[in-house]
Design a protein around this motif. Sequence first.
Motif, short mmCIF file in Angstrom:
data_model
loop_
_atom_site.label_atom_id
_atom_site.label_comp_id
_atom_site.label_asym_id
_atom_site.label_seq_id
_atom_site.Cartn_x
_atom_site.Cartn_y
_atom_site.Cartn_z
N SER B 267 -1.35 20.16 8.70
CA SER B 267 -2.43 19.32 8.17
C SER B 267 -2.36 17.90 8.70
O SER B 267 -3.36 17.20 8.73
CB SER B 267 -2.40 19.32 6.65
N MET B 877 -6.40 20.74 -8.93
CA MET B 877 -5.88 19.54 -8.26
C MET B 877 -4.86 18.87 -9.15
O MET B 877 -4.83 19.11 -10.36
CB MET B 877 -7.02 18.58 -7.92
N PHE B 934 -1.04 9.69 -5.45
CA PHE B 934 -1.92 10.55 -4.68
C PHE B 934 -2.71 11.47 -5.59
O PHE B 934 -2.37 11.67 -6.76
CB PHE B 934 -1.13 11.40 -3.68
N ARG B 936 -4.06 15.35 -5.01
CA ARG B 936 -4.08 16.46 -4.07
C ARG B 936 -4.97 17.58 -4.59
O ARG B 936 -4.85 17.98 -5.75
CB ARG B 936 -2.66 17.02 -3.87
N ASP B 938 -5.15 21.10 -4.69
CA ASP B 938 -4.17 22.15 -4.42
C ASP B 938 -4.83 23.36 -3.78
O ASP B 938 -4.32 23.89 -2.81
CB ASP B 938 -3.48 22.57 -5.71
N ASN B 964 -4.44 23.24 -0.14
CA ASN B 964 -4.11 21.92 0.39
C ASN B 964 -5.18 21.38 1.33
O ASN B 964 -4.89 20.90 2.42
CB ASN B 964 -2.75 21.97 1.09
N VAL B 967 -5.66 15.39 0.64
CA VAL B 967 -4.86 14.54 -0.22
C VAL B 967 -5.45 13.15 -0.13
O VAL B 967 -5.72 12.67 0.97
CB VAL B 967 -3.38 14.48 0.24
N THR B 969 -4.59 9.34 -0.71
CA THR B 969 -3.44 8.49 -0.96
C THR B 969 -3.48 7.27 -0.06
O THR B 969 -4.11 7.29 1.00
CB THR B 969 -2.12 9.25 -0.72
N ASP B 975 3.38 12.61 4.00
CA ASP B 975 2.95 13.27 2.77
C ASP B 975 3.57 12.51 1.59
O ASP B 975 4.78 12.32 1.56
CB ASP B 975 3.44 14.73 2.79
N GLU B 977 3.92 13.38 -1.46
CA GLU B 977 4.57 14.20 -2.49
C GLU B 977 5.98 14.56 -2.05
O GLU B 977 6.20 15.52 -1.32
CB GLU B 977 3.74 15.46 -2.76
N ARG B 989 3.64 20.10 4.41
CA ARG B 989 2.90 21.15 3.69
C ARG B 989 1.70 21.55 4.53
O ARG B 989 0.89 20.71 4.90
CB ARG B 989 2.44 20.62 2.34
N ARG B 991 -1.92 23.34 5.69
CA ARG B 991 -3.22 23.68 5.12
C ARG B 991 -3.38 25.18 5.35
O ARG B 991 -3.18 25.66 6.47
CB ARG B 991 -4.33 22.90 5.82
#
Lengths: 545, 1001
Positions: B267, B877, B934, B936, B938, B964, B967, B969, B975, B977, B989, B991
């Motif tokens: 991602s 999310m 953030f 996200r 999910d 995903n 996000v 942020t 990332d 998280e 993470r 996508r």
Amino acid sequence: MKRIKYLTIISAVALAMFSLSSCTNDLNVTPLATNISTAATTFNNTATPYIEYLAKIYAGFSTGGIQGEDNQVDISGYDGGSQAGYLRPLWNLEELPTDEAMCCWNDPGVPDFHSFTWTSSNVYVEAFYARLYYQITIATAFLQQTTDAQLAARKCSTSLIDSIHTFRAEARFLRALSYDNVLDLYRSGVLVTDASPIGSSTLPPYATAQQIFSYITTELNACQANLLLPAVGYGPTYGHANQAAAWSLLARVYLNANTYLGTSSTQYYDSCLTNCNKVIAAGYQLEPTYQNLFVTDNYKSKEMIFPNIYDGTNLTTWGGLMFLECAMVDGKNQAVINAPGAWGGDRAVQEFVGRFTNEETNYKLDQRYSMVYQGFNHPSIDDNTQYEQGTPLLKYANYSSTGVKNTASFATGAFPLFRLGDIYLMYAEAVLRGGTGGTQAQALIYINALRDRAEGSSGFTDLEITSGQLKLPFILEERAREMFSEATRRTDLVRFGDLTSSSYVWQWKGGIKNGQGIDSHYNIYPLPATDMGANPNLKQNPGYN
Amino acid sequence: MKNLNAISALTLRRLGMMLVSLLFVMSMTAQNISVKGVVKDAATGETIIGANVVVQGTTTGTITDANGNFTLTIPANAKLSVSYIGYQTVEVPVEGKSHFVINLKQSAVALNEVVAIGYGTVKKSDLTGSVTAINTDKLAKGLATSMTDLLAGQIAGVNITTGGGAPGSSATILVRGGSSIYASNDPLFVVDGVPLTPEGVNGEANPLSFINPQDIQTVTVLKDASATAIYGSRASNGVILITTKKGKLGQKIAISYDGNTSVSTNSKLMDLLTADQYRSFIDTYWTNPTTGMNTEAGLMGTANTNWQKEIYQTAISQDHNLSVSGSVGKLPYRVSVGYTDQEGILKTTNFKRTTAAVNLSPTFLDEDLKMNVNLTGAYITNSFGETGAIGAAYSMDPTQPVYATNGINSAINENYGNGYFMWMGSNGQPVSLATANPLSVLTQEQNDSWVYQSTGSMQLDYRVHWLPDLHANLNLAYDLSNSNGSKTIAANSPMSYIWGSDKTGSAEYAPYYQAKTNTLLDFYLNYKKTLGVNALDIMGGYSWQKYFDTSWSSATYATNAGQDVPRVDYPEEYYLLSFYGRLNYALMDKYLLTATIRNDGTSRFAPGNQWGLFPSLALAWKMKDESFLKNVNWLSDLKLRLGYGQTGQQDIPGGYYQYLPGFTTSGANNGAAYEFGSTWYQLIRPNYYNTTLKWETCTTYNVGLDFGFLNQRFTGSIDAYKRVTTNLLNSIPVAAGTNFTNNLISNIGSLENKGLELTLGGRPVVSRDFTWDVNFNASYNYNDVIQLTRAGTVNYPGIPAGAISGGTGNNIELIAVGHPLGAYYVYHQLYDSKGMPIEGAYGNGGLYISKHTGTPPVTMGFSSKMNYKNWFFNFAMHADIGNYNYNNTAAGQDGLVYSYISLGYLSNTTHSAVATGFNTIQYFSDYFIQNASFLRMDNMTLGYNFNNFFNSKLKASLYGTVQNPFVITKYKGLDPEVNGGIDNNVYPRPRIFILGLRVNF
């Protein structure tokens, strides 16, 4: 009907309780793994457990844990190889605040040394204190596990008891050695003795410099009789501390006694000389070639009094000799000493090079100077982030006296914790400081013996000095040339009053490029904040509150 | 009061009207008859707004207006179906009538739901503690390999952070902020009554992945101590009860298939310099201004390599599950199998799992004896890959080629590196401090594991025949795992010269093995009796649990990698014995009291300290049932809960015998021996110990309010809590000279967590064609260290924590009194007039303790499920607010000197590092403490339900999910998280695009 109901309930509960209560014994367990044992199953009437425990006390001066590479580290919260061992933090504490070394790493605690900005939370100040008291505690526990009553109860033979008496004397020597480091670096601490209740929450009382000094000297004088006789060169008792090691330690403690105690009594120099004379009389000889004192087979040397052992296979660490070799070299000069790694961190400031080039007319003949690496051509450290500024001191080599390279991943060789050269220098200094039991003429012979050896093994005399030159300031200079990188420099500078003074400066001393004097409380390290928090009996050293 | 009620009722009616006009414009057909009617609550006679009135078997219908009335034009022989959420559906034949009064009876299903609470169940309406139960079928799901993937963001006060994007990766679950410092902060997992082994399994990233999420019926989280105290010594960090699916008595055979295939893509990539940008950077930065010479340029290559592209891939995964359930006579059963093959976006990473589960729940003796047998098994293989490739790809010089080809670069030597480019020094030897070729790191290392896991339980519940109020319950269970794994690095690979301690090009082989067996016996008696207005439910029992594990690992440098290394086991065990009891008392079904007590004994402490007593008390008041609220119709539930309880913690790292004075031997040939004469002796070391070690105690106070409106169409609860941990098990400095260590695990210190939790759920739209369910939760937790050392000591700054990458032994956090756990310990960065940080310029006072931590003070989750006719659209999310990361990746690269350290190799850097312009790495600048709040998304799922799949009788759903997708942020790293907040080369993470199919036969 109702009665039957209750009867059923009660019997069901009772049955359940009965069948299950036997299980409460399950809470009393003993370790299942074969590598963990209790005192009762560890110690018996064979020599092995005693000698292996003693081996651990010795090995604690070399590696940080009971697995190679400092794994299963003895003290926690610190990096095993760099912080939790013995020689590497000792070397940092003794060399980094002096003209002999500066480190370009930004690792925690390291930059504090040169700038004289350490606090009671400095990681080396904390970790080394923890290492010293770890050594003191395991040595004390060894003594508590090997009393005559216990040995008799375990039905040890007379000959085994005799051996264990020697082991006990060695444990007492090793404990005194750690106390000497406490006294020298921290000046105060706590006293853990044979009577201390280890494993309880009873806090040990604060111990002053005087108390620690008395304890060290009393212990060393008391344990001597049971130590092995001095053995010159490699032999079957190699690795054991013998009587000469105890005398050497006594000599060092007495030489520094006035510094430790704030006194000015010449009787300590007398005692220093007494012990130097005992060592010298034992037959140790200067290694003919200076470089061979710092190679993989230096255990053969007849100058070695007490070795601190490392081995690329059997006793591995990221500290110790490994560190002394790797941290002084980068990729460009790694091959010079066959270092197992090139970490590019430590090198000396230009004032150290001056101890040879400015003060010895024949410095090019001095083989000790050949260990001062010239390849960077930038002796002045203008920017400490650049390793290639300053002068690496390539003293320890990872090949043998015949040039055979060690191919293991870790360094091999012994670091001389005590050697005859140091005894000669101590002798001369004690004489010059007014001690009786030695003469200036003899002192000159010893100093010139070192200087002749520095020129080579073929009877050269070009570097010899005259009796007129043999003065205390010369001793400090000569100690720099003879003992550099052997972890005594800070002690020497403190004894001469030069560590913090504004008249004796070097690059970056006190954090400025041309150097400056600093407050005298930096002559000793603070008691670590960790122990101040854990033991309210302690009193912090002046200047650190 | 009456007026107020009238106003709110009016408002609600208006709201209902608006919904009617907005969402449901129904067309009328002309040739039928017109009917009118009103829908009422059967009990109260109140009219019901928004009830569905539908002609059965058609899509014709309407909903009732603000007065509960409806009008419809329908065939005269039609049948009306009238339904409303929370009421039982009624079917009314029209039979030519034109006017109807339809009374609906409340079903009150939601409040009658039964919730597992540990050693029993309770009606949801009778709950006294803070308990959240989630039916996994009702979740908006993405690609879930473990239960933790399902629950992230779904429950207030439960913060789940996955360890990154690796397939089958771990997750950290923090219930209400965590109550321990040194001891574990993991909640206790209880699967069908079996408390699982707390520590993970070697060779498995996520110890919960052995349970196929498809087999989970409900997950219940016990949060406050009044609910958890029944689990005593293991309950300080919450208890998560997992109930697996079962067959139903009398059920016809049902076969269902649920499977998906997915494509994972990267991602986001780190913003590194390209090869050309790097060439010009080196030319600019490293040219000596006086001489015009650039000594470093010679090290540069001519290639253009994007190292990140080299290490990542587009990954294809699949997941298949088949279950059969039903009932053979009086034997309900469910059997399921599952297969998951998940490829990671980092090359060579893979997770494969086969699971099987069997549940049998027969009854005997006229249903007096109920039996429930569960058996689960999983076989998991992991290819972990080498995540060091990620950091290596950030550092590796982009001007160098992937493969070594002589002649392109003078530094290349084909004899080293197995064909991969590696940094060679001027002496012709590999540069041992250099970056290892990132692709070779993946291909030249094999890091695999094979894990078998199984749980089994047999639960017998006997209803005493002539005393049906009394039940005896016996549960016998096991939970075991067996794992093998190994890491192998090829000889002569780039890493074999750079990593580890050997650095001579030797192969490296590091096998490991672990087996765990956890056995359980649980017995309790339960007596339930209602006498007039008093309802009593008493339970008392005994439990015996044994944890045994044995493990071994080895690491050798051998040219003949893969050879068998003799295995030496290191077994250990501990026992937990418990007596427990619970009293539930209800007066007039309005005033509820729950009291529990548990007496736990553990073998991990010395005799005298082994037993701990954990009491709890909770009170609840069903205010809705009081006369003054009984007739307030819009309010369907109002309950006040008060709870107090104590729980314990005994799960400390470092072995099971820490109270015992003992000795450890080094063993032979371990690189730690000492030489006497010419013999190398093994070492014996005395172990540190603490005979006074005992439980850590956590005391929780909880106040909660549950509420529901419009017959539970909208529900919610608010909880406020305070948790105080005392006698903290902590590794703190021990007075020098008193033990064989410097830090001893002791019961010293205290810690406090305070927080608020809000859960809201509702169905804003309910109609025949369109339903919409939403769930929202938010929680706030503040954590504060109260005491660390023995009282009265001063000058103790705190415990360094949060090891970072870079330097040796650097920590970025300090656990200090008056600050939250994980508070950063940094320098205050000063900035120039342009807002750029000035290198090395820090505010006075040296290091300071930041108010920021990596743990978010506020977390939120939101999920939505919409159904329109056969279509469904779901999303979930979650958001973390107020958390700050230590951007270790940036800190480690924001030092331009780092690009060339005179050690014979070059290192790439990021655009932001060039902009920052630090010469030397400034690890401790608070510039790198960066806002990582953030939001996200999910997962988002769009799907279609087939009632007659391909004209068959099969019901099926086909759906597509994007996991995903985005996000939001401000965070500058890859990332935001990051579990714990120290961001250091996290496995990104991915996508994921999922196509899934569910078929019910």
